[in-house]
Motif scaffolding. Structure first.
Motif, PDB file in Angstrom:
ATOM      1  N   PRO A  85       0.829  -1.211   0.000  1.00 42.90           N
ATOM      2  CA  PRO A  85       0.000   0.000   0.000  1.00 42.90           C
ATOM      3  C   PRO A  85       0.860   1.257   0.000  1.00 42.90           C
ATOM      4  O   PRO A  85       1.920   1.294   0.624  1.00 42.90           O
ATOM      5  N   ASP A  86       0.403   2.265  -0.703  1.00 40.06           N
ATOM      6  CA  ASP A  86       1.130   3.529  -0.751  1.00 40.06           C
ATOM      7  C   ASP A  86       0.880   4.318   0.534  1.00 40.06           C
ATOM      8  O   ASP A  86      -0.276   4.519   0.939  1.00 40.06           O
ATOM      9  N   GLY A  87       1.932   4.755   1.176  1.00 36.24           N
ATOM     10  CA  GLY A  87       1.815   5.455   2.455  1.00 36.24           C
ATOM     11  C   GLY A  87       1.024   6.739   2.357  1.00 36.24           C
ATOM     12  O   GLY A  87       0.208   7.045   3.227  1.00 36.24           O
ATOM     13  N   LEU A  88       1.229   7.506   1.286  1.00 37.23           N
ATOM     14  CA  LEU A  88       0.511   8.771   1.133  1.00 37.23           C
ATOM     15  C   LEU A  88      -0.984   8.534   0.998  1.00 37.23           C
ATOM     16  O   LEU A  88      -1.794   9.221   1.636  1.00 37.23           O
ATOM     17  N   MET A  89      -1.354   7.545   0.182  1.00 35.12           N
ATOM     18  CA  MET A  89      -2.775   7.263   0.009  1.00 35.12           C
ATOM     19  C   MET A  89      -3.395   6.761   1.299  1.00 35.12           C
ATOM     20  O   MET A  89      -4.549   7.073   1.617  1.00 35.12           O
ATOM     21  N   LEU A  90      -2.640   5.968   2.071  1.00 31.15           N
ATOM     22  CA  LEU A  90      -3.141   5.511   3.359  1.00 31.15           C
ATOM     23  C   LEU A  90      -3.407   6.682   4.294  1.00 31.15           C
ATOM     24  O   LEU A  90      -4.435   6.738   4.975  1.00 31.15           O
ATOM     25  N   LYS A  91      -2.475   7.630   4.322  1.00 31.16           N
ATOM     26  CA  LYS A  91      -2.644   8.800   5.196  1.00 31.16           C
ATOM     27  C   LYS A  91      -3.810   9.668   4.736  1.00 31.16           C
ATOM     28  O   LYS A  91      -4.570  10.197   5.557  1.00 31.16           O
ATOM     29  N   VAL A  92      -3.964   9.811   3.415  1.00 22.84           N
ATOM     30  CA  VAL A  92      -5.105  10.577   2.887  1.00 22.84           C
ATOM     31  C   VAL A  92      -6.417   9.892   3.259  1.00 22.84           C
ATOM     32  O   VAL A  92      -7.377  10.543   3.700  1.00 22.84           O
ATOM     33  N   ASP A  93      -6.463   8.569   3.086  1.00 23.37           N
ATOM     34  CA  ASP A  93      -7.672   7.814   3.429  1.00 23.37           C
ATOM     35  C   ASP A  93      -7.988   7.943   4.914  1.00 23.37           C
ATOM     36  O   ASP A  93      -9.148   8.131   5.305  1.00 23.37           O
ATOM     37  N   ALA A  94      -6.956   7.854   5.762  1.00 23.62           N
ATOM     38  CA  ALA A  94      -7.166   7.997   7.205  1.00 23.62           C
ATOM     39  C   ALA A  94      -7.624   9.412   7.553  1.00 23.62           C
ATOM     40  O   ALA A  94      -8.487   9.602   8.417  1.00 23.62           O
TER      41      ALA A  94
END
Length: 482
Positions: free
Chosen positions: A333-342
């Motif tokens: 998983p891409d870290g940036l997308m995970l942070k955006v989703d969170a």
């Protein structure tokens, strides 16, 4: 959420893909049936307040008033009509909403964490170890958030009412709301024992926690279809817990162990998509139950917040699709997308904490109409101007030489349902002790105290006045209620 079966050897084994798909197919079919029932209901059944009060009281033994703590303990609300409506954003109001936001975040995180113990693959020892480590701080956060939430809401509810300790005791023992809060606190305390129990007990605890919250939400005040609303709200909360709790687990694993994050993502992305689909379906169904018309979304702050929430959910779907695409390609998983989703998840939770305290329906305001002319003055008052029984008051000023009017009629026309026959208000002359007067004019006052407005919508009150000379004057007053 991926459920597990316990084999005869007492080892946890995952469902086969076919059984998992069958499980979700059955759940989707049940939800489709519930939504279909909502869609087939007549428009008058979509919202509680659209039914005539006399019909409601005869047809439904459990009314919205039964969920009103003040009604249950005998408080006189007429003396505290401004209760719960602060003007502007004070420090206490900000703290109140902060407590709600923190509570809903902790609720979804804790319930989601416990649900996911039944969703991770067997043999995922590292994931289970990390989740077990995070469970204790999560339970501490839930207990603290629940205490703040209950105290803030109880304090807001009891503000303006005397009685001290005994009244607070009655709130928690004699009202549905207070009993739900008490159950919430008990479950929050039991959470510390649950984290050491089996996955089955974790699952049951999480579902009970979500059931209590669904019981005390907006849908619990529905005067029709309350049970359907509670079931839909429960499924909505459970799906939200699966998505938000799983996302936090995935983000935590991404920081401490990227390989485990990748393994968990395979399971999470599928569950997240199914949860998001069910969230959309149940959310739409609940909205149809609460509102007589979708146009009401634009009349209230509740509706505006819901529209913003829907826009954020659309962004979540986009980021979720990107994450799922990476996982299906075998990438981490891409870290940036995970942070955006969170981040989107936290903003949505913030909105939930705010708009769940708001009324989905606009506030009704009494009709106050007065028109002055050279030879006639008119006043029409409708109180409280809401579906159900209203008081109508009409005042006519005519020149002294004409005296009282020979005929006065007040007729209601529905602008939404023009095929409906006009409703004539049964006016009767009464002794008016108010001091309104105009030199050279004679006032005649009429009222009707038992006239019902059968349903909410757009109305026109047509006033017809015939004086003793035979001249007829008509005046139309447009108004709305919700």
């Amino acid at each position: 959420m991926i459920l597990k079966l316990i084999s005869r050897s007492k080892q946890l084994v995952p469902h086969s893909p076919v059984r998992i798909l069958s499980l979700y197919a059955v759940l989707a079919l049940l939800l489709f049936s519930a939504v279909l029932l909502v869609g087939l209901m007549p428009a008058d059944a979509h919202a509680a307040r659209i039914l005539e009060p006399k019909q409601i009281s005869g047809a439904f033994p459990t009314l919205a008033a039964s969920f009103n703590p003040h009604e249950q303990v005998g408080h006189d609300q007429m003396e505290n009509m401004d209760h719960g409506h602060d003007s502007g954003l004070s420090v206490s109001t900000a703290l109140f909403y902060t407590a709600r936001i923190v509570y809903y975040t902790a609720l979804l995180m804790a319930a989601g964490m416990m649900l996911w113990f039944s969703g991770i693959r067997s043999g995922s020892d590292e994931q289970r170890k990390r989740m077990q480590q995070w469970s204790l701080p999560m339970m501490r956060a839930l207990l603290l958030a629940s205490l703040l939430y209950v105290f803030a809401n109880a304090r807001s509810l009891m503000e303006g009412y005397g009685g001290g300790g005994p009244e607070w005791l009655r709130l928690f023992t004699e009202t549905n709301t207070g009993q739900a809060w008490l159950a919430l606190l008990i479950l929050s305390l039991l959470g510390f024992a649950v984290i050491k129990a089996s996955d089955t007990f974790k699952l049951i605890w999480a579902l009970l926690l979500l059931a209590i919250e669904s019981w005390s939400g907006h849908v619990a005040a529905l005067q029709s279809n309350m049970n359907l609303g509670i079931v839909l709200d429960f499924i909505h909360l459970a799906c939200a817990a699966v998505w938000s709790g799983g996302l936090m687990i995935l983000l935590g694993l991404w920081f401490v162990d990227r390989k485990e994050a990748g393994r968990f993502a395979e399971r999470f992305t599928t569950a997240a998509w199914i949860s998001m689909a069910l969230l959309i379906i149940t959310g739409a169904a609940i909205t149809l139950l609460l509102l007589p018309s979708l146009s009401y979304l634009f009349y209230t702050s509740w509706g505006i917040w819901l529209i913003v929430k829907i826009a954020l959910v659309a962004l979540v779907i986009v980021t979720g699709a990107l994450l799922r695409a990476r996982v299906r390609r075998g990438e981490l998983p891409d870290g940036l997308m995970l942070k955006v989703d969170a981040g989107l998840m936290l903003v949505i939770t913030l909105i939930v904490g705010v708009f769940t305290y708001m009324s989905p329906l606009p506030d009704n305001t009494p009709v106050r109409f007065h028109k002055m002319g050279e030879t006639r003055h008119f006043t029409v008052n409708i109180t409280p101007n809401e579906p159900g029984t209203n008081q109508f008051e009409v005042k006519i000023w005519l020149p002294e030489q004409l005296g009282e009017p020979s005929e006065v009629k007040l007729v209601l026309h529905s602008r939404d349902r023009q095929q409906l026959a006009p409703l004539e208000v049964p006016l009767a002359i009464f002794e008016d002790k108010s001091y309104e007067s105009f030199p050279g004019f004679v006032r005649t006052s009429y009222h009707a105290e038992q006239m019902d407005i059968p349903f909410p919508g757009k109305w026109t009150a047509e006033l017809q006045v015939v004086d003793k000379s035979g001249e007829k004057v008509e005046e139309s007053i447009d108004f709305e209620n919700y």
